[in-house]
Write a protein that holds these residues in place. Structure first.
Motif, PDB file in Angstrom:
ATOM      1  N   GLU A 113      17.013  54.094 -19.662  1.00  0.00           N
ATOM      2  CA  GLU A 113      16.518  52.972 -18.864  1.00  0.00           C
ATOM      3  C   GLU A 113      17.425  51.747 -18.961  1.00  0.00           C
ATOM      4  N   ARG A 114      18.515  51.882 -19.703  1.00  0.00           N
ATOM      5  CA  ARG A 114      19.499  50.802 -19.872  1.00  0.00           C
ATOM      6  C   ARG A 114      18.890  49.556 -20.509  1.00  0.00           C
ATOM      7  N   ARG A 115      18.003  49.786 -21.466  1.00  0.00           N
ATOM      8  CA  ARG A 115      17.425  48.694 -22.254  1.00  0.00           C
ATOM      9  C   ARG A 115      18.231  48.557 -23.548  1.00  0.00           C
ATOM     10  N   PRO A 116      18.170  47.411 -24.183  1.00  0.00           N
ATOM     11  CA  PRO A 116      18.906  47.256 -25.441  1.00  0.00           C
ATOM     12  C   PRO A 116      18.404  48.222 -26.513  1.00  0.00           C
ATOM     13  N   LEU A 117      19.345  48.891 -27.152  1.00  0.00           N
ATOM     14  CA  LEU A 117      19.070  49.756 -28.302  1.00  0.00           C
ATOM     15  C   LEU A 117      19.991  49.304 -29.422  1.00  0.00           C
ATOM     16  N   VAL A 118      19.394  48.900 -30.543  1.00  0.00           N
ATOM     17  CA  VAL A 118      20.163  48.433 -31.691  1.00  0.00           C
ATOM     18  C   VAL A 118      19.948  49.417 -32.834  1.00  0.00           C
ATOM     19  N   LEU A 119      21.048  49.944 -33.346  1.00  0.00           N
ATOM     20  CA  LEU A 119      21.023  50.885 -34.463  1.00  0.00           C
ATOM     21  C   LEU A 119      21.620  50.184 -35.676  1.00  0.00           C
ATOM     22  N   VAL A 120      20.831  50.030 -36.734  1.00  0.00           N
ATOM     23  CA  VAL A 120      21.290  49.350 -37.939  1.00  0.00           C
ATOM     24  C   VAL A 120      21.545  50.413 -39.002  1.00  0.00           C
ATOM     25  N   VAL A 121      22.816  50.756 -39.134  1.00  0.00           N
ATOM     26  CA  VAL A 121      23.234  51.818 -40.051  1.00  0.00           C
ATOM     27  C   VAL A 121      23.367  51.250 -41.453  1.00  0.00           C
ATOM     28  N   ARG A 122      22.867  52.007 -42.419  1.00  0.00           N
ATOM     29  CA  ARG A 122      22.939  51.572 -43.810  1.00  0.00           C
ATOM     30  C   ARG A 122      23.433  52.770 -44.623  1.00  0.00           C
ATOM     31  N   GLU A 123      24.726  53.021 -44.523  1.00  0.00           N
ATOM     32  CA  GLU A 123      25.294  54.150 -45.253  1.00  0.00           C
ATOM     33  C   GLU A 123      26.761  53.869 -45.528  1.00  0.00           C
ATOM     34  N   ASP A 124      27.210  54.174 -46.725  1.00  0.00           N
ATOM     35  CA  ASP A 124      28.615  54.028 -47.116  1.00  0.00           C
ATOM     36  C   ASP A 124      28.960  55.090 -48.140  1.00  0.00           C
ATOM     37  N   PRO A 125      30.154  55.572 -48.150  1.00  0.00           N
ATOM     38  CA  PRO A 125      31.176  55.411 -47.128  1.00  0.00           C
ATOM     39  C   PRO A 125      30.817  56.219 -45.891  1.00  0.00           C
ATOM     40  N   LEU A 126      31.512  55.940 -44.802  1.00  0.00           N
ATOM     41  CA  LEU A 126      31.246  56.627 -43.544  1.00  0.00           C
ATOM     42  C   LEU A 126      32.283  57.737 -43.340  1.00  0.00           C
ATOM     43  N   PRO A 127      31.837  58.987 -43.344  1.00  0.00           N
ATOM     44  CA  PRO A 127      32.771  60.074 -43.075  1.00  0.00           C
ATOM     45  C   PRO A 127      33.117  60.122 -41.586  1.00  0.00           C
ATOM     46  N   ARG A 128      34.150  60.859 -41.251  1.00  0.00           N
ATOM     47  CA  ARG A 128      34.613  60.919 -39.874  1.00  0.00           C
ATOM     48  C   ARG A 128      33.506  61.279 -38.876  1.00  0.00           C
ATOM     49  N   PRO A 129      32.653  62.286 -39.146  1.00  0.00           N
ATOM     50  CA  PRO A 129      31.600  62.581 -38.162  1.00  0.00           C
ATOM     51  C   PRO A 129      30.698  61.377 -37.879  1.00  0.00           C
ATOM     52  N   ALA A 130      30.378  60.598 -38.899  1.00  0.00           N
ATOM     53  CA  ALA A 130      29.545  59.411 -38.672  1.00  0.00           C
ATOM     54  C   ALA A 130      30.296  58.373 -37.844  1.00  0.00           C
ATOM     55  N   LEU A 131      31.590  58.212 -38.097  1.00  0.00           N
ATOM     56  CA  LEU A 131      32.386  57.272 -37.308  1.00  0.00           C
ATOM     57  C   LEU A 131      32.439  57.694 -35.847  1.00  0.00           C
ATOM     58  N   VAL A 132      32.605  58.979 -35.613  1.00  0.00           N
ATOM     59  CA  VAL A 132      32.617  59.502 -34.239  1.00  0.00           C
ATOM     60  C   VAL A 132      31.259  59.259 -33.585  1.00  0.00           C
ATOM     61  N   ASN A 133      30.178  59.479 -34.348  1.00  0.00           N
ATOM     62  CA  ASN A 133      28.836  59.264 -33.803  1.00  0.00           C
ATOM     63  C   ASN A 133      28.555  57.787 -33.538  1.00  0.00           C
ATOM     64  N   LEU A 134      29.086  56.903 -34.373  1.00  0.00           N
ATOM     65  CA  LEU A 134      28.943  55.463 -34.116  1.00  0.00           C
ATOM     66  C   LEU A 134      29.592  55.098 -32.788  1.00  0.00           C
ATOM     67  N   LEU A 135      30.772  55.623 -32.558  1.00  0.00           N
ATOM     68  CA  LEU A 135      31.467  55.352 -31.306  1.00  0.00           C
ATOM     69  C   LEU A 135      30.724  55.971 -30.124  1.00  0.00           C
ATOM     70  N   ALA A 136      30.218  57.194 -30.289  1.00  0.00           N
ATOM     71  CA  ALA A 136      29.468  57.843 -29.209  1.00  0.00           C
ATOM     72  C   ALA A 136      28.206  57.050 -28.868  1.00  0.00           C
ATOM     73  N   ALA A 137      27.505  56.551 -29.892  1.00  0.00           N
ATOM     74  CA  ALA A 137      26.307  55.737 -29.645  1.00  0.00           C
ATOM     75  C   ALA A 137      26.685  54.450 -28.918  1.00  0.00           C
ATOM     76  N   HIS A 138      27.766  53.827 -29.348  1.00  0.00           N
ATOM     77  CA  HIS A 138      28.254  52.624 -28.677  1.00  0.00           C
ATOM     78  C   HIS A 138      28.584  52.921 -27.220  1.00  0.00           C
ATOM     79  N   ASP A 139      29.313  53.991 -26.990  1.00  0.00           N
ATOM     80  CA  ASP A 139      29.708  54.346 -25.628  1.00  0.00           C
ATOM     81  C   ASP A 139      28.504  54.705 -24.755  1.00  0.00           C
TER      82      ASP A 139
END
Length: 190
Positions: A113-139
């Motif tokens: 519906e193109r409404r704001p969605l905010v994801l507050v991630v609380r995890e460290d360190p971030l492995p590559r799959p999580a980084l890819v998923n962060l970018l996919a969620a952003h995109d």
């Protein structure tokens, strides 16, 4: 204002509690969805806050297994959704449209519906799959944040660190939260 708040199984339940308290104080009509993973993490983190604490702050509570709940439909109008904390597993599901729970379905609908969605991630360190998923969620249209408090406001305790993150999260929805010293304003550093 009507806002969906998802709480998933990432560590950091005090962030969810602080945001829900601020939303209640702001008079926001909250629709809370707590994942089974979040319930397990609450117990592992010593039970503070408890599920009852979170539920007491929400206007409406939905079972994460109820895919027929109001927040699962795009016709149920909201100002958006936030997921705090957002676990790596929940991030992956949201980023790739896997809507097998109410929380992930509500996030999918929010993006659809193109409404704001905010994801507050609380995890460290971030492995590559999580980084890819962060970018996919952003995109896909989500705003991705980390539960990383700033220190320029000279916090004196954990509550002030939580407040910093709460303010930044609620800023994404245009909500003002009292008591924040902002950079260059209100007595904040330059």
């Amino acid at each position: 204002m009507k806002l969906v708040v998802g709480v998933s199984g990432g560590s950091g339940m005090p962030y969810a509690h602080a945001v829900l308290a601020a939303l209640r104080d702001a008079g926001v009509d909250t629709h809370l969805v707590v994942s089974s993973g979040a319930k397990r993490v609450m117990a592992a983190e010593g039970g503070t806050p408890t599920l009852a604490d979170l539920v007491s702050l929400a206007a409406h509570v939905h079972d994460d297994r109820d895919l027929g709940a109001s927040v699962a439909s795009g016709s149920f109008r909201t100002a958006g959704m936030l997921v705090i904390p957002c676990s790596a597993g929940t991030l992956a599901k949201i980023a790739h449209g896997f809507a097998d729970t109410l929380l992930t379905r509500a996030a999918h609908v929010t993006l659809k519906e193109r409404r704001p969605l905010v994801l507050v991630v609380r995890e460290d360190p971030l492995p590559r799959p999580a980084l890819v998923n962060l970018l996919a969620a952003h995109d896909a249209g989500a705003t991705v944040m980390t539960a990383s408090p700033g220190f320029y406001h000279a916090p004196r305790d954990v509550a002030e660190l939580l407040h910093f993150v709460t303010v930044r999260v609620l800023d994404q929805f245009g909500l003002d939260t009292p008591g924040m010293r902002r950079w260059g304003q209100d007595g904040g550093t330059p």
